[in-house]
Write a protein that holds these residues in place. Structure first.
Motif, PDB file in Angstrom:
ATOM      1  N   ASP A 102    -109.546 -19.152 -40.559  1.00  0.00           N
ATOM      2  CA  ASP A 102    -111.127 -19.393 -40.047  1.00  0.00           C
ATOM      3  C   ASP A 102    -110.821 -18.838 -38.810  1.00  0.00           C
ATOM      4  N   ASP A 159    -112.881 -20.710 -37.023  1.00  0.00           N
ATOM      5  CA  ASP A 159    -113.769 -22.193 -36.113  1.00  0.00           C
ATOM      6  C   ASP A 159    -112.425 -22.625 -35.809  1.00  0.00           C
ATOM      7  N   GLN A 173    -111.120 -24.901 -37.411  1.00  0.00           N
ATOM      8  CA  GLN A 173    -110.820 -26.268 -38.692  1.00  0.00           C
ATOM      9  C   GLN A 173    -110.068 -26.845 -39.256  1.00  0.00           C
ATOM     10  N   ARG A 188    -107.538 -31.168 -42.082  1.00  0.00           N
ATOM     11  CA  ARG A 188    -108.375 -30.294 -41.133  1.00  0.00           C
ATOM     12  C   ARG A 188    -109.866 -30.790 -40.960  1.00  0.00           C
ATOM     13  N   ARG A 213    -115.626 -28.159 -36.966  1.00  0.00           N
ATOM     14  CA  ARG A 213    -115.702 -27.164 -36.631  1.00  0.00           C
ATOM     15  C   ARG A 213    -115.079 -27.082 -35.434  1.00  0.00           C
TER      16      ARG A 213
HETATM   17 MG    MG Z   1    -114.784 -23.468 -41.027  1.00  0.00          MG
END
Ligand code: MG
Ligand code: UDP
Length: 465
Positions: free
Chosen positions: A245, A247, A249, A347, A350
């Motif tokens: 992704d 972002d 994360q 994780r 963001r």
């Molecule tokens: Mg995300």
């Protein structure tokens, strides 16, 4: 152990069946026949469900194994009855003791029948229990020692806030991997702009001009995360492709471990969240519930894995063979097979911007996952239909009996109207679910392209020629 579970299910089932019969007779004032029919039907369903999922952990076809189960029960009941009658006739024994003796052949037949005939296929636990991949990665001899051409695919939807930082971190990572001799110098980051309406594409274009590691493709409109990801996976070249992704994360340092996994001979390396501390309680809870639901429905997915993974060229070529339009990559990729391993990571939050996955999209993805991979809802309907027919058969017999052979038949409003409501409700439900699947067939048969690439950065086009 299996037998013990089987006995426990039997005991639970007896209590549930008797409870239902009792409640039906004394609270709802059903006749003994109807109450018994209801109690036995529910008992049989409960015992089938528990034995299938818990006792034997079978992944046999739901409908087929249910019919085998009914067959076994019918045989077992006949044996039970014969035994009781035989004992009763030939020995001077109290009828209760005779009945208790009859339980033995019943139990033996249902157990053996379930074990060898009804639930023949035991569930494979290979994919749901994480293999000790990290250990594999460390101890396996490296099969590939040269540098590989790695491409990183990043779907972006209105990600102007994070892209510069993402680019900085990914370039740094690639430089590090090149220096270590793990990836070749022409490895690249591919941004897939999923029809953003902010400055995302402009940013990608300017980043591509200044940074050798960056290339981009732009979809003609927003097609959703899964399609954007697929567009990237199927378009880029390279020996291995990592999807991540935009972002930040997901922990970037894990990509190196993924490459190690690939070098150790795994075609797919899944990134798995070790903890979900940064997720909200609701997201965490709904995700866990969803994974369990999918598992119950027999859908193979990797627990706690979102679309952060490495795939080999071979795996991607195989993915190209799946041309379904309703896309749920997390479900399809385990279907590809090949050797795989897992790497765990924490994780984080963001980096900037807000989630592009509102509740509505999450729900849509979840539904996609269920209806694309499981036909259990249909089987459930079949079971429900079966049960309802059984009950209405019982009710019909009872009504006819009262009408023909007794004097107490009062033309009742409730007994006429209730079944009409009940059955039409069920029919509506069935129609709804069937319609759901029909809709899927409909979209599949149209064979629309899943994405259209509008343009690519100049550097990308040069590479192609
Ligand atoms: Mg995300
Ligand atoms: N994304 C996309 N198209 C969409 C929605 C999301 O390409 O329609 C991308 C988004 O830019 C991000 C990734 O999918 O790179 C995951 O989205 P997000 O981080 O917002 O989801 P969350 O982490 O909140 O589940």
């Amino acid at each position: 152990m299996t037998f013990l579970r089987f006995l426990l299910v039997g005991v639970a089932n007896t209590f549930i069946g008797l409870g239902v019969i009792y409640a039906a007779m004394y609270f709802f004032h059903f006749s003994a026949v109807v109450a018994n029919a209801t109690g036995y039907s529910i008992g049989i369903l409960v015992s089938f469900a528990l034995n299938k999922t818990w006792t034997f952990g079978s992944d046999d076809h739901m409908g087929a194994s249910f019919f085998r189960f009914l067959l076994v029960i019918a045989i077992a009941y006949s044996a039970n009855l014969s035994a009781v009658l035989f004992v009763n006739e030939h020995f001077e024994i109290n009828i209760y003791i005779a009945q208790a003796l009859g339980i033995a052949p019943y139990t033996a037949i249902t157990y053996l029948g379930s074990h060898f005939f009804v639930f023949r296929n035991r569930r494979k636990t290979q994919i749901t229990t994480p293999p000790t991949a990290l250990i594999n990665v460390k101890t396996n001899k490296l099969l590939i020692t040269r540098a590989i051409k790695l491409n990183i695919v990043v779907p972006c939807y209105n990600e102007e806030a994070v892209l510069p930082e993402t680019t900085r971190q990914l370039s740094r990572l690639l430089q590090h991997l090149i220096a270590k001799g793990k990836v070749t110098a022409d490895s690249c980051v591919y941004y897939v702009d999923d029809g953003s309406y902010d400055r995302t594409w402009d940013l990608i274009e300017s980043l591509a001009k200044t940074n050798n590691f960056v290339q981009g493709i732009k979809l003609s409109r927003n097609r959703g995360h899964q399609n954007a990801l697929l567009a990237g996976l199927l378009t880029v070249e390279g020996e291995a492709v990592v999807s991540i992704d935009a972002d930040l994360q997901d922990d970037l340092s894990v990509i190196e471990k993924m490459i190690d996994g690939y070098r150790a001979g795994h075609d797919i390396v899944y990134g798995v969240r070790a903890c979900r501390k940064t997720d909200t309680f609701f997201k965490n809870f709904s995700a866990q519930a969803y994974y369990h639901l999918l598992k119950m429905m027999g859908v193979e997915i990797i627990h706690n894995h979102a679309d952060f993974r490495l795939m080999s060229r071979r795996a991607i070529e195989a993915l190209k063979e799946f041309d379904e339009v309703n896309l749920f990559l997390r479900g399809i990729i385990p279907q590809l097979g090949f050797s795989f391993s897992l790497v765990y990571y924490d994780r984080s939050e963001r980096y900037a911007g807000e989630s592009k996955y509102p509740f509505r999209k999450m729900l849509a993805l979840a539904w996609q996952g269920i209806t694309s991979f499981s036909d259990l809802p249909l089987h459930f309907i079949t079971g429900l239909g079966f049960l309802v027919s059984l009950i209405s058969l019982g009710i019909t017999t009872w009504v006819l009996w009262v009408r023909l052979f007794t004097q107490d038949a009062i033309p009742g409003w409730a007994s006429t109207v209730l079944p009409i409501y009940f059955i039409s409700g069920i029919q509506l439900l069935c129609l709804g679910v069937i319609g759901e699947y029909l809709a899927k067939v409909y979209t599949e048969t149209k064979r629309r392209p899943r994405y259209i690439i509008e343009k690519a950065t100049d550097s990308f086009l040069e590479d192609e020629n």
